[in-house]
Design an enzyme around this catalytic site. Structure first.
Site, PDB file in Angstrom:
ATOM      1  N   GLY A 236       0.787  -1.228   0.000  1.00  0.00           N
ATOM      2  CA  GLY A 236       0.000   0.000   0.000  1.00  0.00           C
ATOM      3  C   GLY A 236       0.818   1.276   0.000  1.00  0.00           C
ATOM      4  O   GLY A 236       0.295   2.332   0.353  1.00  0.00           O
ATOM      5  N   GLU A 272       5.093  -5.940   1.577  1.00  0.00           N
ATOM      6  CA  GLU A 272       4.648  -6.570   0.331  1.00  0.00           C
ATOM      7  C   GLU A 272       3.991  -5.550  -0.598  1.00  0.00           C
ATOM      8  O   GLU A 272       2.798  -5.636  -0.875  1.00  0.00           O
ATOM      9  CB  GLU A 272       3.714  -7.760   0.624  1.00  0.00           C
ATOM     10  CG  GLU A 272       2.657  -7.460   1.668  1.00  0.00           C
ATOM     11  CD  GLU A 272       1.805  -8.669   2.053  1.00  0.00           C
ATOM     12  OE1 GLU A 272       2.290  -9.805   1.994  1.00  0.00           O
ATOM     13  OE2 GLU A 272       0.634  -8.443   2.406  1.00  0.00           O
ATOM     14  N   GLY A 274       2.985  -3.643  -4.087  1.00  0.00           N
ATOM     15  CA  GLY A 274       2.739  -3.998  -5.487  1.00  0.00           C
ATOM     16  C   GLY A 274       2.879  -2.757  -6.345  1.00  0.00           C
ATOM     17  O   GLY A 274       3.861  -2.546  -7.047  1.00  0.00           O
ATOM     18  N   ARG A 275       1.880  -1.865  -6.216  1.00  0.00           N
ATOM     19  CA  ARG A 275       1.793  -0.674  -7.056  1.00  0.00           C
ATOM     20  C   ARG A 275       3.085   0.145  -7.083  1.00  0.00           C
ATOM     21  O   ARG A 275       3.567   0.514  -8.156  1.00  0.00           O
ATOM     22  CB  ARG A 275       0.644   0.203  -6.543  1.00  0.00           C
ATOM     23  CG  ARG A 275       0.270   1.344  -7.466  1.00  0.00           C
ATOM     24  CD  ARG A 275      -0.792   2.251  -6.832  1.00  0.00           C
ATOM     25  NE  ARG A 275      -2.002   1.540  -6.441  1.00  0.00           N
ATOM     26  CZ  ARG A 275      -3.058   1.361  -7.230  1.00  0.00           C
ATOM     27  NH1 ARG A 275      -3.055   1.834  -8.460  1.00  0.00           N
ATOM     28  NH2 ARG A 275      -4.120   0.707  -6.793  1.00  0.00           N
ATOM     29  N   CYS A 351     -18.208   3.008 -26.326  1.00  0.00           N
ATOM     30  CA  CYS A 351     -19.450   3.770 -26.392  1.00  0.00           C
ATOM     31  C   CYS A 351     -20.011   3.961 -24.992  1.00  0.00           C
ATOM     32  O   CYS A 351     -21.098   3.480 -24.680  1.00  0.00           O
ATOM     33  CB  CYS A 351     -20.457   3.049 -27.263  1.00  0.00           C
ATOM     34  SG  CYS A 351     -19.759   2.588 -28.836  1.00  0.00           S
ATOM     35  N   TYR A 380      -1.753  -2.447 -11.882  1.00  0.00           N
ATOM     36  CA  TYR A 380      -3.220  -2.359 -11.879  1.00  0.00           C
ATOM     37  C   TYR A 380      -3.695  -1.633 -13.138  1.00  0.00           C
ATOM     38  O   TYR A 380      -4.483  -0.681 -13.059  1.00  0.00           O
ATOM     39  CB  TYR A 380      -3.725  -1.643 -10.623  1.00  0.00           C
ATOM     40  CG  TYR A 380      -3.261  -2.292  -9.337  1.00  0.00           C
ATOM     41  CD1 TYR A 380      -3.846  -3.474  -8.888  1.00  0.00           C
ATOM     42  CD2 TYR A 380      -2.236  -1.730  -8.578  1.00  0.00           C
ATOM     43  CE1 TYR A 380      -3.418  -4.071  -7.703  1.00  0.00           C
ATOM     44  CE2 TYR A 380      -1.817  -2.323  -7.396  1.00  0.00           C
ATOM     45  CZ  TYR A 380      -2.408  -3.487  -6.968  1.00  0.00           C
ATOM     46  OH  TYR A 380      -1.976  -4.070  -5.799  1.00  0.00           O
TER      47      TYR A 380
HETATM   48  C1  LIG Z   1      -3.028  -5.857  -2.875  1.00  0.00           C
HETATM   49  C2  LIG Z   1      -2.267  -6.277  -1.686  1.00  0.00           C
HETATM   50  C3  LIG Z   1      -0.950  -5.830  -1.505  1.00  0.00           C
HETATM   51  C4  LIG Z   1      -0.296  -4.829  -2.426  1.00  0.00           C
HETATM   52  O1  LIG Z   1      -0.904  -3.583  -2.335  1.00  0.00           O
HETATM   53  P1  LIG Z   1      -0.294  -2.325  -3.169  1.00  0.00           P
HETATM   54  O2  LIG Z   1      -1.245  -1.229  -2.871  1.00  0.00           O
HETATM   55  O3  LIG Z   1      -0.265  -2.723  -4.597  1.00  0.00           O
HETATM   56  O4  LIG Z   1       1.080  -2.085  -2.628  1.00  0.00           O
HETATM   57  C5  LIG Z   1      -0.250  -6.314  -0.426  1.00  0.00           C
HETATM   58  N1  LIG Z   1      -0.815  -7.187   0.443  1.00  0.00           N
HETATM   59  C6  LIG Z   1      -2.071  -7.630   0.307  1.00  0.00           C
HETATM   60  C7  LIG Z   1      -2.632  -8.592   1.280  1.00  0.00           C
HETATM   61  C8  LIG Z   1      -2.844  -7.177  -0.756  1.00  0.00           C
HETATM   62  O5  LIG Z   1      -4.105  -7.599  -0.884  1.00  0.00           O
END
Ligand SMILES: *Cc1c(COP(=O)(O)O)cnc(C)c1O
Length: 406
Positions: A236, A272, A274-275, A351, A380
């Site tokens: 996050g 952990e 992602g984004r 559309c 994403y």
């Molecule tokens: C989606 C998710 C992440 C990654 O979140 P980001 O906002 O992409 O960093 C990490 N842990 C869990 C459990 C998630 O569901």
């Protein structure tokens, strides 16, 4: 960086109109970014990549030298990631794991399970007896903990400390720990705890989350006199789509995490994201098909749209973009459509009025045939989009730079 890298610009120059739209990923830029993140983290802080942000095999492979493992959230992801980057540890999370998914994970030797409910714990215990005989499966129950003070208020997507389908209620913590330590489940080992409370947090807010999760886990361990050697504080980390050139302050975050682990010599922390790892390495590049004036505003319709790049529609923002002018001659006898004003709204071919990529972009004189590169499209983006809506062709995919090594 909103501006496409030199590698992306060079590739776009070689693409014909029919080759667009296209996703261009700069793997060298990704590796540099991931290397800087890894270098900012102290010892005893592990970096797992949340594969759901972008599970393209080339992306997973490019990240491999910089991550300790991958967080997967479905049976599909775990099979896919295992194949793309064999040998690296996986943590399996996500609500609603099916018996088949858990069995697959056990047979594949998935290293850690983030357990999200009492039912899932019982199910995992029963299946572990069958699919993982003779070994103890590492479990980190996920808890839906309240955030520290008001740290979650500004987040894009808060899920901690409020009613949510994610994780166990903290009121179930003591019972869960007892079940995992009193011999009820000899095939399971309580390895630690997991929390992922919000997304879109800046470094100070993330540190406040890490502090409060660690304090909560430490108190839980002390109450039960059991070790909880691993604490996952989630992902996050913020990506600011309105300020694409500013990035999450990894140096400050790493320094703060160093202070936390220094106070807990037995602890391994895990993050952990992602984004914030992959958003910056991807561009969705396309071409202006038409420019029109409507009730005082100007619109440019591009090849493709939110069925390929759903991010601005789901998050309600304007996707950062750069116009790449082309000097291709206009092949028709009628005038080339062009913007008369300074601001143009960029839409796709669908559309529906929701097919908005970016509103009121400063693009004086934008013409049909010009190209546009949408940045921050590495996470994403394609993988959350509704590809088949309206049955337009799929984009091309270009992975630039070496996935591994220099
Ligand atoms: C989606 C998710 C992440 C990654 O979140 P980001 O906002 O992409 O960093 C990490 N842990 C869990 C459990 C998630 O569901």
């Amino acid at each position: 960086m909103t501006q496409p890298t030199a590698a992306v610009r060079d590739r776009v120059r070689t693409l014909r109109s029919e080759d667009l739209p296209a996703y261009c990923y700069d793997l060298t830029a990704l590796r540099n970014h991931a290397g800087r993140i890894r270098a900012s983290l102290p010892g005893r802080v592990e970096l797992y990549y949340a594969a759901k942000a972008n599970p393209e095999p080339e992306i997973l492979a490019a990240l491999r030298p910089y991550v300790h493992g991958y967080e997967v959230s479905s049976g599909g992801e775990l099979t896919h990631v295992r194949k793309a980057v064999p040998g690296l540890p996986l943590a399996f999370g996500g609500p609603g794991k099916t018996p088949a998914e858990i069995s697959t994970a056990l047979s594949a030797g998935v290293e850690r399970f983030h357990v999200e409910s009492p039912h899932e714990l019982h199910l995992l215990a029963a299946l572990a007896e069958r699919h993982a005989p003779g070994r103890r499966v590492a479990v980190l129950p996920r808890f839906n903990l309240p955030g520290p003070g008001d740290a979650l208020d500004g987040s894009a997507l808060a899920m901690g400390g409020r009613p949510a389908p994610f994780g166990l209620d903290p009121a179930q913590a003591d019972h869960t720990v007892r079940l995992l330590t009193d011999g009820t489940y000899p095939h399971l080992e309580l390895r630690g705890v997991h929390a992922h409370l919000a997304s879109g947090l800046d470094a100070p807010a993330q540190l406040a989350v890490a502090d409060s999760v660690v304090a909560w886990a430490t108190a839980l361990a002390a109450r039960h006199r059991v070790p909880l050697p691993e604490v996952v504080v989630g992902g996050g980390m913020a990506v600011d789509y309105t300020a694409p050139d500013s990035r999450f302050d990894w140096a400050a975050y790493g320094a703060g995490l160093a202070r936390i682990v220094a106070g807990h010599p037995e602890l391994t922390l895990r993050i952990e994201p992602g984004r914030a790892l992959t958003a910056y390495c991807g561009w969705y590049v396309t071409e202006v098909l038409d420019v029109k004036h409507s009730h005082g505003e100007e619109f440019a319709v591009v090849r493709g749209g939110t069925h390929h790049l759903r991010t601005p529609a789901t998050k309600g923002h304007d996707q950062p973009c750069t116009v790449l002018r082309t000097d291709t001659p206009w092949p028709h006898p009628w005038p080339r459509p062009a913007a008369r004003g300074d601001r143009v709204t960029l839409t796709g071919q669908l559309c529906t009025p929701k097919d908005l990529l970016a509103r009121n972009v400063p693009a004086p004189g934008l013409r049909a045939g010009d190209r546009v590169a949408f940045g921050l499209a590495g996470a994403y983006a394609w993988n959350i989009s509704h590809h088949d809506f309206l049955m337009h062709p799929r984009p091309g995919f270009h992975f630039l730079g070496a996935p591994e090594g220099g």
